[in-house]
Scaffold this active site. Structure first.
Site, PDB file in Angstrom:
ATOM      1  N   HIS A  67     -61.208   8.013  -6.726  1.00 15.31           N
ATOM      2  CA  HIS A  67     -59.833   7.515  -6.909  1.00 15.31           C
ATOM      3  C   HIS A  67     -59.414   6.673  -5.717  1.00 15.31           C
ATOM      4  CE1 HIS A  67     -58.843  10.818  -4.178  1.00 15.31           C
ATOM      5  NE2 HIS A  67     -57.640  10.298  -4.037  1.00 15.31           N
ATOM      6  N   LYS A  96     -58.333  17.628   0.483  1.00 16.23           N
ATOM      7  CA  LYS A  96     -57.965  17.604   1.898  1.00 16.23           C
ATOM      8  C   LYS A  96     -57.454  16.214   2.286  1.00 16.23           C
ATOM      9  CE  LYS A  96     -60.868  19.814   4.386  1.00 16.23           C
ATOM     10  NZ  LYS A  96     -62.097  20.213   5.134  1.00 16.23           N
ATOM     11  N   ASP A 101     -52.789  12.447   3.466  1.00 16.87           N
ATOM     12  CA  ASP A 101     -52.575  11.020   3.227  1.00 16.87           C
ATOM     13  C   ASP A 101     -53.634  10.144   3.897  1.00 16.87           C
ATOM     14  OD1 ASP A 101     -50.264  11.222   1.583  1.00 16.87           O
ATOM     15  OD2 ASP A 101     -49.058  11.648   3.353  1.00 16.87           O
ATOM     16  N   LYS A 108     -69.641  14.822   0.345  1.00 17.35           N
ATOM     17  CA  LYS A 108     -70.287  15.795   1.243  1.00 17.35           C
ATOM     18  C   LYS A 108     -71.791  15.645   1.133  1.00 17.35           C
ATOM     19  CE  LYS A 108     -68.847  18.904   4.201  1.00 17.35           C
ATOM     20  NZ  LYS A 108     -67.671  18.721   5.087  1.00 17.35           N
TER      21      LYS A 108
END
Length: 474
Positions: A67, A96, A101, A108
């Protein structure tokens, strides 16, 4: 897939928390499913020449969400690495980053090795080969996916990754942004090493400064005098404990892989770190503390704050009933299982979730990435301007009052901001704002009954808004 500590795997635990928060939101189920799912999972095996022959290495890179791009997340070297763990950690990175922001999607990586079993030369070969595999499949790049250090890795490995990437992409002017957590000399940012621990300190300080919440726990406001137990004295645990101690908290116990120690009057973290270095990594038999017979006893010691900063699933259904801490501060990723959390919440403890509390690392990684793309050190353009302006103000004050300010005090008052000052200031602002956005949901939405649910609520909302602004979902 489960283990003896929980009926849920790590990734299933993250999905469980997601579903709990998503269930009280009004988004389309299809949008929620897109946010929840891992977009790309790269499982690889590659040969590396070692002492005694060729060894096949198992490794992973997961991109949970696109996104926002690039994806962002650390690389861990551990013999316990598996696909479920890497997927869970990538998902947590998505939420997170949204919470604080930081405009990244979650990612990962993991390499299934125990670093202690290899020489530095062998670790370099493994790291460079792993990087080459990521490059081949476009799973790394300043605009694609940006790794960072995690458990078992550090500045050294990030420098190897950068060098390997540059050798494949010599024309990329922004190549330094392909990885963060690098040495400062290689484009790293000052303050990154201690960022996660400092972020934990800022988050805990803010939580403990809210009188209403401390009164409910029958605790005084602030960190001063609060007794803290720390599990894991690696990079994260050490710096968190150090900053907490400097703020007046008392570190009463420390647990590590070789055992646990305690001193109800307090353990000097700096002194313990020095002893540990001389003792080849061990903390046992530290002369200014007593050994626990069983290191698990440290988690159950009487204290105000318990800071698990080691690995996942350390607090579970079996030991949670014995834990006496009133504040559980998740320094590690996923240190508390869903069963353990349910018990602790029932006992009235406040759980400060990992996806918020250890976000200091990715926040400062974001600052490093920005520095690499802008090609300028923070503070370089305005430090002297600030210093000159402050000098003029102090001079006017001296004229108006007829008093001269002492030289040392004047130097302190007129000092312009260095890179480390700006990084720490940005991190502090980020952690304070994020905590209050989570707490506002916790206090004002009756269905968000704990901080973790509130944190997921905030994160999901931000990711959903991002998707809808792209026009992906009408």
């Amino acid at each position: 897939m489960s283990n003896s500590k929980s009926k849920y795997s790590f990734f299933e635990s993250v999905e469980l928390y997601f579903d709990k928060a998503a269930g009280i939101m009004n988004y389309d189920p299809g949008l929620l499913q897109q946010i929840k799912s891992c977009n790309s999972v790269y499982q690889m095996r590659f040969p590396v020449r070692m002492r005694g022959g060729i060894q096949v290495i198992e490794a992973y890179r997961v991109q949970h969400s696109h996104h926002k791009t690039p994806c962002k997340g650390g690389i861990r070297f551990s013999s316990k690495v598996n696909q479920d763990e890497v997927m869970a950690l990538a998902a947590l990175m998505t939420y997170k980053c949204a919470l604080v922001d930081v405009p990244f999607g979650g990612g990962k990586g993991g390499v299934k090795i125990s670093p202690r079993e290899y020489t530095e030369e062998e670790l370099e070969r493994i790291t460079r080969r792993y990087t080459a595999e990521l490059i081949r499949k476009r799973f790394i790049g300043p605009a694609v996916d940006v790794p960072a250090p995690d458990y078992g890795t550090g500045e050294r490995e990030m420098a190897w990754i950068l060098d390997t990437y540059v050798s494949y992409h010599p024309e990329d002017i922004d190549a330094a942004g392909c990885v963060t957590g690098k040495p400062v000399e290689q484009g790293g940012v000052r303050g990154r090493t201690e960022a996660t621990g400092r972020g934990i300190f800022y988050g805990l300080r803010e939580a403990c400064n809210i009188a209403e919440d401390m009164k409910a726990l029958k605790l005084s406001t602030g960190l001063d005098g609060k007794k803290v137990v720390v599990q894991g004295l690696g990079n994260v645990g050490y710096y968190a404990a150090k900053f907490l101690q400097e703020a007046g908290a008392i570190i009463v116990a420390v647990a590590e892989y070789d055992g646990a120690i305690y001193n109800e009057k307090g353990i000097d973290v700096e002194d313990l770190a020095k002893y540990r270095k001389e003792n080849k990594g061990g903390i046992m038999n530290y002369p200014k503390a007593k050994n626990f017979e069983d290191r698990r006893e440290a988690l159950e010691m009487q204290c105000d704050i318990l800071l698990p900063a080691a690995l996942e699933q350390q607090i579970h259904g079996e030991n949670a009933p014995n834990i006496k801490a009133k504040i559980i501060a998740e320094g590690a990723n996923g240190p508390v299982t869903p069963e353990g959390e349910a018990i602790l919440l029932q006992k009235g403890a406040i759980m400060i979730p990992d996806m918020y509390l250890n976000a200091g690392g990715v926040t400062v990684s974001y600052f490093e990435w920005l520095k690499n793309l802008s090609h300028v050190r923070f503070g370089r353009m305005d430090k002297r301007f600030q210093q000159t302006a402050f000098d003029k103000i102090i001079s006017e004050v001296e004229k108006l009052t007829g008093r001269n300010i002492e030289k040392e005090q004047k130097m302190f008052l007129t000092k312009g901001a260095d890179e480390i000052d700006l990084v720490n200031s940005g991190l502090e602002e980020t952690m304070i704002n994020a905590y209050h956005s989570i707490r506002d949901v916790w206090k004002n939405n009756p269905q968000a009954k704990d901080l973790r649910t509130a944190a997921f609520y905030v994160a999901i909302d931000k990711v959903a808004q991002s998707y809808m602004s792209l026009g992906v979902f009408p």
